[in-house]
Design a protein around this motif. Structure first.
Motif, PDB file in Angstrom:
ATOM      1  N   HIS A 251      -3.473  15.488  12.013  1.00  8.76           N
ATOM      2  CA  HIS A 251      -4.622  14.990  11.674  1.00  8.76           C
ATOM      3  C   HIS A 251      -5.635  15.150  10.720  1.00  8.76           C
ATOM      4  N   ALA A 252      -5.902  15.751  10.932  1.00  9.30           N
ATOM      5  CA  ALA A 252      -7.421  16.076  10.050  1.00  9.30           C
ATOM      6  C   ALA A 252      -6.993  15.496   8.818  1.00  9.30           C
ATOM      7  N   ALA A 253      -5.686  16.465   7.873  1.00 13.72           N
ATOM      8  CA  ALA A 253      -5.378  15.862   6.305  1.00 13.72           C
ATOM      9  C   ALA A 253      -5.092  14.370   6.421  1.00 13.72           C
ATOM     10  N   ALA A 254      -4.734  13.844   7.175  1.00 14.71           N
ATOM     11  CA  ALA A 254      -4.185  12.396   6.931  1.00 14.71           C
ATOM     12  C   ALA A 254      -5.314  11.478   6.644  1.00 14.71           C
ATOM     13  N   ARG A 255      -6.218  11.924   7.578  1.00 14.54           N
ATOM     14  CA  ARG A 255      -7.948  10.805   7.819  1.00 14.54           C
ATOM     15  C   ARG A 255      -8.477  11.679   6.200  1.00 14.54           C
ATOM     16  N   HIS A 256      -8.689  12.306   6.213  1.00 12.35           N
ATOM     17  CA  HIS A 256      -9.326  13.416   4.803  1.00 12.35           C
ATOM     18  C   HIS A 256      -8.410  12.237   3.687  1.00 12.35           C
ATOM     19  N   LEU A 257      -6.974  11.989   3.448  1.00 14.63           N
ATOM     20  CA  LEU A 257      -6.399  11.437   2.794  1.00 14.63           C
ATOM     21  C   LEU A 257      -7.233  10.065   2.740  1.00 14.63           C
ATOM     22  N   ALA A 258      -7.034   9.557   3.427  1.00 13.00           N
ATOM     23  CA  ALA A 258      -7.377   7.616   3.536  1.00 13.00           C
ATOM     24  C   ALA A 258      -9.097   7.991   3.171  1.00 13.00           C
ATOM     25  N   GLN A 259      -9.844   8.434   4.082  1.00 18.72           N
ATOM     26  CA  GLN A 259     -11.217   7.747   3.851  1.00 18.72           C
ATOM     27  C   GLN A 259     -11.479   8.510   1.842  1.00 18.72           C
ATOM     28  N   ARG A 260     -10.892   9.431   1.521  1.00 21.97           N
ATOM     29  CA  ARG A 260     -11.159   9.833   0.196  1.00 21.97           C
ATOM     30  C   ARG A 260     -10.730   8.536  -1.187  1.00 21.97           C
ATOM     31  N   GLY A 282       5.907  14.591  -2.312  1.00 24.68           N
ATOM     32  CA  GLY A 282       6.140  14.646  -0.548  1.00 24.68           C
ATOM     33  C   GLY A 282       5.757  14.981  -0.406  1.00 24.68           C
ATOM     34  N   VAL A 283       4.191  14.586   0.275  1.00 20.97           N
ATOM     35  CA  VAL A 283       3.582  14.643   1.427  1.00 20.97           C
ATOM     36  C   VAL A 283       3.499  13.023   2.099  1.00 20.97           C
ATOM     37  N   ALA A 284       3.952  12.053   1.094  1.00 21.26           N
ATOM     38  CA  ALA A 284       4.172  10.572   1.308  1.00 21.26           C
ATOM     39  C   ALA A 284       4.740  10.975   2.430  1.00 21.26           C
ATOM     40  N   ALA A 285       6.099  11.099   2.482  1.00 24.63           N
ATOM     41  CA  ALA A 285       6.995  11.088   3.407  1.00 24.63           C
ATOM     42  C   ALA A 285       6.585  11.786   4.961  1.00 24.63           C
ATOM     43  N   ASN A 286       5.451  12.301   5.652  1.00 22.53           N
ATOM     44  CA  ASN A 286       4.747  12.424   6.427  1.00 22.53           C
ATOM     45  C   ASN A 286       4.471  11.225   7.352  1.00 22.53           C
ATOM     46  N   CYS A 287       4.628  10.453   8.659  1.00 25.10           N
ATOM     47  CA  CYS A 287       4.447   9.934   8.954  1.00 25.10           C
ATOM     48  C   CYS A 287       2.876   9.993   9.121  1.00 25.10           C
ATOM     49  N   VAL A 289       0.534  10.902   7.753  1.00 28.35           N
ATOM     50  CA  VAL A 289      -0.392  10.064   6.632  1.00 28.35           C
ATOM     51  C   VAL A 289       0.117   8.963   6.031  1.00 28.35           C
ATOM     52  N   LYS A 290       1.176   8.413   6.424  1.00 28.90           N
ATOM     53  CA  LYS A 290       1.783   6.894   6.094  1.00 28.90           C
ATOM     54  C   LYS A 290       0.916   5.581   6.751  1.00 28.90           C
ATOM     55  N   ASN A 291       0.693   6.230   8.481  1.00 35.68           N
ATOM     56  CA  ASN A 291       0.392   5.495   9.269  1.00 35.68           C
ATOM     57  C   ASN A 291      -0.791   5.373   9.215  1.00 35.68           C
ATOM     58  N   MET A 292      -1.280   6.134   8.759  1.00 32.06           N
ATOM     59  CA  MET A 292      -3.121   6.288   8.118  1.00 32.06           C
ATOM     60  C   MET A 292      -2.989   5.747   7.279  1.00 32.06           C
ATOM     61  N   LEU A 293      -2.520   5.376   6.566  1.00 38.18           N
ATOM     62  CA  LEU A 293      -2.843   5.001   5.381  1.00 38.18           C
ATOM     63  C   LEU A 293      -2.318   3.127   5.678  1.00 38.18           C
ATOM     64  N   GLN A 294      -0.833   2.999   6.109  1.00 39.37           N
ATOM     65  CA  GLN A 294      -1.157   1.803   7.038  1.00 39.37           C
ATOM     66  C   GLN A 294      -1.684   1.262   7.302  1.00 39.37           C
ATOM     67  N   LYS A 295      -3.411   1.932   8.247  1.00 38.28           N
ATOM     68  CA  LYS A 295      -4.051   0.952   9.031  1.00 38.28           C
ATOM     69  C   LYS A 295      -5.158   0.767   8.335  1.00 38.28           C
ATOM     70  N   TRP A 302      -5.460  -4.735   1.827  1.00 38.89           N
ATOM     71  CA  TRP A 302      -3.295  -4.261   0.919  1.00 38.89           C
ATOM     72  C   TRP A 302      -2.532  -3.859   0.774  1.00 38.89           C
ATOM     73  N   GLN A 303      -1.562  -4.122   0.038  1.00 36.21           N
ATOM     74  CA  GLN A 303      -0.992  -3.398   0.317  1.00 36.21           C
ATOM     75  C   GLN A 303      -0.501  -2.394   0.397  1.00 36.21           C
ATOM     76  N   LEU A 304       0.663  -1.907   0.846  1.00 36.27           N
ATOM     77  CA  LEU A 304       0.653  -0.171   1.266  1.00 36.27           C
ATOM     78  C   LEU A 304       2.268  -0.266   0.240  1.00 36.27           C
ATOM     79  N   MET A 305       2.765   0.318  -0.262  1.00 34.91           N
ATOM     80  CA  MET A 305       4.234   0.887  -0.770  1.00 34.91           C
ATOM     81  C   MET A 305       4.484   2.324  -0.672  1.00 34.91           C
ATOM     82  N   VAL A 306       5.587   2.770  -0.799  1.00 36.43           N
ATOM     83  CA  VAL A 306       5.634   3.577  -0.191  1.00 36.43           C
ATOM     84  C   VAL A 306       7.174   4.541  -0.645  1.00 36.43           C
ATOM     85  N   PRO A 307       8.126   5.078  -1.508  1.00 37.15           N
ATOM     86  CA  PRO A 307       9.466   4.774  -1.898  1.00 37.15           C
ATOM     87  C   PRO A 307       9.374   5.546  -0.352  1.00 37.15           C
TER      88      PRO A 307
END
Length: 367
Positions: A251-260, A282-287, A289-295, A302-307
């Motif tokens: 959670h902390a890692a996903a929050r940090h990625l989203a904040q920056r 590879g970390v883009a596959a983490n659910c 992280v994806k949920n945090m960025l989707q929010k 913004w539109q989120l696109m993840v392979p």
């Protein structure tokens, strides 16, 4: 730009511990058909050492690359004489592994009189979303993998500006180290995510790195230290303790990625034109992280696109696709220039927006 005929490109990827080869077909309308995508993972080879051993990885590539390419060719049903080009990772990465893939690609190009396109591994990730769905330039890229954590303004093929990077550890590395600390095994990212499923993300109050700093650089070393302290403060951690630590870290890692990432959005908005965030690596596959960025994207329109996950991790298809993108953009190098090209352990994809060299050292700027 469009081409009048199909392009068939063989991609070779050996930058770390995955031996990968693929053949893609780029149609004249710009769409992609992935004809084969073979990946031979080496997790078991390195498990006893707690991480990737460069010498073992290089030897494994030597042993496995020829058969991986043969399988990619067989599955695709495309003979070498039908190929338009060979694309191969030339760096950054473990130099022994990169050397194996690049040398093999040179041999194939010479034997079959094909153009050779040496590629920056990070460009493969940067363009990977365009391989599976329409993603018009420009866009903001969050590249998060085992060795890289960057925010890049992708203007067009070959035109990139780095907005932020990690000042210490990469996101994927922090997942790997957390998995090792908790005894979860490898690969670290999926293991942490699996352990976190039954955990409480609010049990441990982990730090918010660089929360008061301007810009959009990252830092994960403090999170790793906090996880170590949380684990050592528990005398005999139970399965639930491990799950709670994993969930709190994730959670902390996903929050940090989203904040920056939000900081980068603010830098580019409105001049970027397209409010599109592409997340790769590879970390883009983490659910989580994806949920945090989707929010984050939903809150900022913004539109989120993840392979798809299999194209987030290292693979040959993204290298083949990046090669095709360069062909269409008229960026096929002179054969005399590429045959003598040496593999590069460090190779920044993009200059920093302010012209600085963040993370530079004796061997030059970090990737």
């Amino acid at each position: 730009m469009t081409t009048a005929q199909d392009l068939f490109v063989l991609g070779v990827e050996t930058s770390c511990d995955d031996t990968a080869a693929a053949i893609i077909r780029r149609r004249p309308d710009g769409s992609c058909q992935i004809l084969s995508n073979e990946v031979w993972a080496q997790h078991e080879d390195h498990a006893a050492f707690g991480g990737v051993v460069p010498e073992i990885a290089a030897r494994s590539h030597v042993e496995r690359l020829d058969s991986t390419i043969e399988k990619a060719v067989a599955v695709a049903g495309i003979a070498f004489d039908r190929l338009s080009a060979v694309a191969a990772t030339a760096g950054p990465g473990l130099v022994g592994g990169v050397m194996v893939g690049l040398t093999t690609a040179k041999a194939i190009a010479l034997a079959h009189d094909l153009p050779l396109i040496p590629l920056n591994h990070l460009e493969g990730h940067a363009l990977s979303a365009r391989m599976t769905e329409p993603a018009a330039f420009p866009y903001l890229l969050l590249l998060i993998s085992g060795g890289h954590t960057q925010l890049i303004h992708v203007k067009s093929v070959g035109d990139y500006v780095r907005l932020g990077t990690t000042i210490d550890d990469a996101a994927g590395e922090s997942f790997d180290k957390t998995a090792k600390l908790l005894g979860l095994g490898a690969p670290g990212g999926p293991m942490v995510e699996a352990a976190a499923t039954g955990g409480r993300a609010d049990r441990f109050d982990l730090p918010r790195p660089l929360a008061q700093r301007d810009g959009c650089d990252f830092s994960f070393s403090g999170l790793k230290t906090a996880v170590r302290e949380a684990a050592t403060n528990i005398e005999s951690p139970s399965g639930q303790d491990v799950a709670d630590i994993a969930a709190s870290f994730q959670h902390a890692a996903a929050r940090h990625l989203a904040q920056r990432t939000q900081k980068a959005m603010e830098i580019l908005d409105p001049p970027i034109g397209n409010r599109r965030l592409v997340v790769a690596g590879g970390v883009a596959a983490n659910c989580s992280v994806k949920n945090m960025l989707q929010k984050l994207c939903a809150a900022n329109s913004w539109q989120l696109m993840v392979p798809p996950p299999k194209y987030c991790t290292d693979n040959g298809a993204m290298i083949a696709w990046a090669g095709a993108e360069r062909i269409v953009a008229g960026m096929v190098p002179n054969p005399h220039d590429v045959m003598g090209l040496a593999p590069r352990a460090r190779w920044p994809l993009a200059p920093h927006k302010d012209g600085g060299k963040l993370g530079s050292g004796r061997k030059g700027p970090k990737a």
